[in-house]
Design a protein around this motif. Structure first.
Motif, PDB file in Angstrom:
ATOM      1  N   ARG A  67       0.561  -1.624  -0.165  1.00  0.00           N
ATOM      2  CA  ARG A  67       0.159  -0.103  -0.192  1.00  0.00           C
ATOM      3  C   ARG A  67       1.108   1.489  -0.001  1.00  0.00           C
ATOM      4  N   PHE A  68       2.289   0.889   0.450  1.00  0.00           N
ATOM      5  CA  PHE A  68       2.602   2.616   0.781  1.00  0.00           C
ATOM      6  C   PHE A  68       4.039   2.478   0.226  1.00  0.00           C
ATOM      7  N   THR A  69       4.653   3.153  -0.487  1.00  0.00           N
ATOM      8  CA  THR A  69       5.869   2.752  -1.430  1.00  0.00           C
ATOM      9  C   THR A  69       6.900   4.180  -0.752  1.00  0.00           C
ATOM     10  N   ILE A  70       7.762   3.858  -0.721  1.00  0.00           N
ATOM     11  CA  ILE A  70       9.107   5.315  -0.085  1.00  0.00           C
ATOM     12  C   ILE A  70       9.827   5.558  -1.484  1.00  0.00           C
ATOM     13  N   SER A  71      10.304   6.115  -1.180  1.00  0.00           N
ATOM     14  CA  SER A  71      11.157   7.013  -2.227  1.00  0.00           C
ATOM     15  C   SER A  71      11.904   8.367  -2.035  1.00  0.00           C
ATOM     16  N   ASP A  73      14.119  11.510  -3.882  1.00  0.00           N
ATOM     17  CA  ASP A  73      14.582  12.738  -5.227  1.00  0.00           C
ATOM     18  C   ASP A  73      16.068  13.084  -4.852  1.00  0.00           C
ATOM     19  N   ASN A  74      17.148  12.580  -4.998  1.00  0.00           N
ATOM     20  CA  ASN A  74      18.521  12.793  -4.378  1.00  0.00           C
ATOM     21  C   ASN A  74      18.724  14.556  -5.435  1.00  0.00           C
ATOM     22  N   ALA A  75      18.030  14.620  -6.212  1.00  0.00           N
ATOM     23  CA  ALA A  75      18.121  16.265  -6.654  1.00  0.00           C
ATOM     24  C   ALA A  75      17.910  17.042  -5.971  1.00  0.00           C
ATOM     25  N   LYS A  76      16.791  16.397  -5.227  1.00  0.00           N
ATOM     26  CA  LYS A  76      15.367  17.526  -4.549  1.00  0.00           C
ATOM     27  C   LYS A  76      15.578  16.886  -2.903  1.00  0.00           C
ATOM     28  N   ASN A  77      16.825  17.001  -2.276  1.00  0.00           N
ATOM     29  CA  ASN A  77      17.000  16.491  -0.627  1.00  0.00           C
ATOM     30  C   ASN A  77      15.652  16.493  -0.564  1.00  0.00           C
ATOM     31  N   THR A  78      14.929  15.475  -0.632  1.00  0.00           N
ATOM     32  CA  THR A  78      14.117  14.595  -0.592  1.00  0.00           C
ATOM     33  C   THR A  78      13.572  13.402  -0.483  1.00  0.00           C
ATOM     34  N   VAL A  79      12.387  12.857   0.548  1.00  0.00           N
ATOM     35  CA  VAL A  79      12.311  11.727   0.702  1.00  0.00           C
ATOM     36  C   VAL A  79      10.442  11.682   0.484  1.00  0.00           C
ATOM     37  N   PHE A  80       9.704  10.684   0.350  1.00  0.00           N
ATOM     38  CA  PHE A  80       8.059  10.975  -0.399  1.00  0.00           C
ATOM     39  C   PHE A  80       8.307   9.501   0.464  1.00  0.00           C
ATOM     40  N   LEU A  81       6.486   9.798   0.772  1.00  0.00           N
ATOM     41  CA  LEU A  81       6.044   8.139   1.324  1.00  0.00           C
ATOM     42  C   LEU A  81       4.752   7.990   0.519  1.00  0.00           C
ATOM     43  N   GLN A  82       4.239   7.795  -0.949  1.00  0.00           N
ATOM     44  CA  GLN A  82       3.142   7.748  -1.312  1.00  0.00           C
ATOM     45  C   GLN A  82       2.428   6.900  -0.371  1.00  0.00           C
ATOM     46  N   MET A  83       1.143   6.576  -0.363  1.00  0.00           N
ATOM     47  CA  MET A  83       0.321   5.462   0.749  1.00  0.00           C
ATOM     48  C   MET A  83      -1.060   5.824   0.613  1.00  0.00           C
ATOM     49  N   ASN A  84      -1.375   4.768  -0.912  1.00  0.00           N
ATOM     50  CA  ASN A  84      -2.536   4.609  -1.239  1.00  0.00           C
ATOM     51  C   ASN A  84      -3.372   3.546  -0.240  1.00  0.00           C
ATOM     52  N   SER A  85      -5.038   3.100  -0.774  1.00  0.00           N
ATOM     53  CA  SER A  85      -6.093   2.506  -0.147  1.00  0.00           C
ATOM     54  C   SER A  85      -5.494   2.820   1.882  1.00  0.00           C
ATOM     55  N   LEU A  86      -5.269   3.726   1.866  1.00  0.00           N
ATOM     56  CA  LEU A  86      -5.352   4.343   3.661  1.00  0.00           C
ATOM     57  C   LEU A  86      -6.703   3.776   4.561  1.00  0.00           C
ATOM     58  N   LYS A  87      -6.295   3.288   5.538  1.00  0.00           N
ATOM     59  CA  LYS A  87      -7.271   2.719   6.559  1.00  0.00           C
ATOM     60  C   LYS A  87      -7.474   3.791   7.362  1.00  0.00           C
ATOM     61  N   PRO A  88      -8.260   3.482   8.919  1.00  0.00           N
ATOM     62  CA  PRO A  88      -8.417   3.914   9.851  1.00  0.00           C
ATOM     63  C   PRO A  88      -7.214   3.958  10.518  1.00  0.00           C
ATOM     64  N   GLU A  89      -7.137   2.514  10.672  1.00  0.00           N
ATOM     65  CA  GLU A  89      -5.446   2.610  11.549  1.00  0.00           C
ATOM     66  C   GLU A  89      -4.472   3.442  10.958  1.00  0.00           C
ATOM     67  N   ASP A  90      -4.210   3.332   9.586  1.00  0.00           N
ATOM     68  CA  ASP A  90      -3.485   4.457   9.114  1.00  0.00           C
ATOM     69  C   ASP A  90      -3.086   5.650  10.007  1.00  0.00           C
ATOM     70  N   THR A  91      -4.089   6.550  10.213  1.00  0.00           N
ATOM     71  CA  THR A  91      -4.568   7.430  10.966  1.00  0.00           C
ATOM     72  C   THR A  91      -2.903   7.824  12.252  1.00  0.00           C
TER      73      THR A  91
END
Length: 129
Positions: A67-71, A73-91
């Motif tokens: 459901r989640f993907t971490i990635s 971007d070293n050029a932007k000094n940024t890390v991402f967490l894409q969260m799909n199919s979120l559930k109430p327990e992800d709160t």
């Protein structure tokens, strides 16, 4: 001084998606492991995902696999967490974290909060049912 600033949290309905970002500054981003943790009300902080300094390896807690993907971007000094199919327990409040040992391979310790030295202020994610 290392700084981590998270953004992208918010309120979303169950089944929806959010993308968290963590902008890092104060040192050479590409050398360091990055991770996401979360803490729900009344619960201990828990590991969510990590990405190695090279970006070649990723790690997830079982409850978010597929459901989640971490990635990063070293050029932007940024890390991402894409969260799909979120559930109430992800709160939870989601925190970005990074280590202070460059080019490290942590094995099982990727999952431990003691591996990480610098932490962001957190961003709130609320999933309604």
């Amino acid at each position: 001084q290392v700084q981590l600033v998270e953004s992208g949290g918010g309120l979303v309905q169950a089944g929806g998606s959010l993308r968290l970002s963590c902008a890092a500054s104060g040192r050479t981003f590409i050398r360091y492991t990055m991770a996401w943790f979360r803490q729900a009300p009344g619960k201990e902080r828990e590991f969510v995902a990590a990405i190695s300094w090279s970006g070649g390896s990723t790690y997830y807690t079982d409850s978010v696999k597929g459901r989640f993907t971490i990635s990063r971007d070293n050029a932007k000094n940024t890390v991402f967490l894409q969260m799909n199919s979120l559930k109430p327990e992800d709160t939870a409040v989601y925190y970005c974290a990074t280590d202070r040992v460059g080019h490290a391979d942590y094995g099982d310790s990727y999952y431990s909060d003691t591996t990480y030295y610098y932490w962001g202020q957190g961003t709130q994610v609320t999933v309604s049912s």
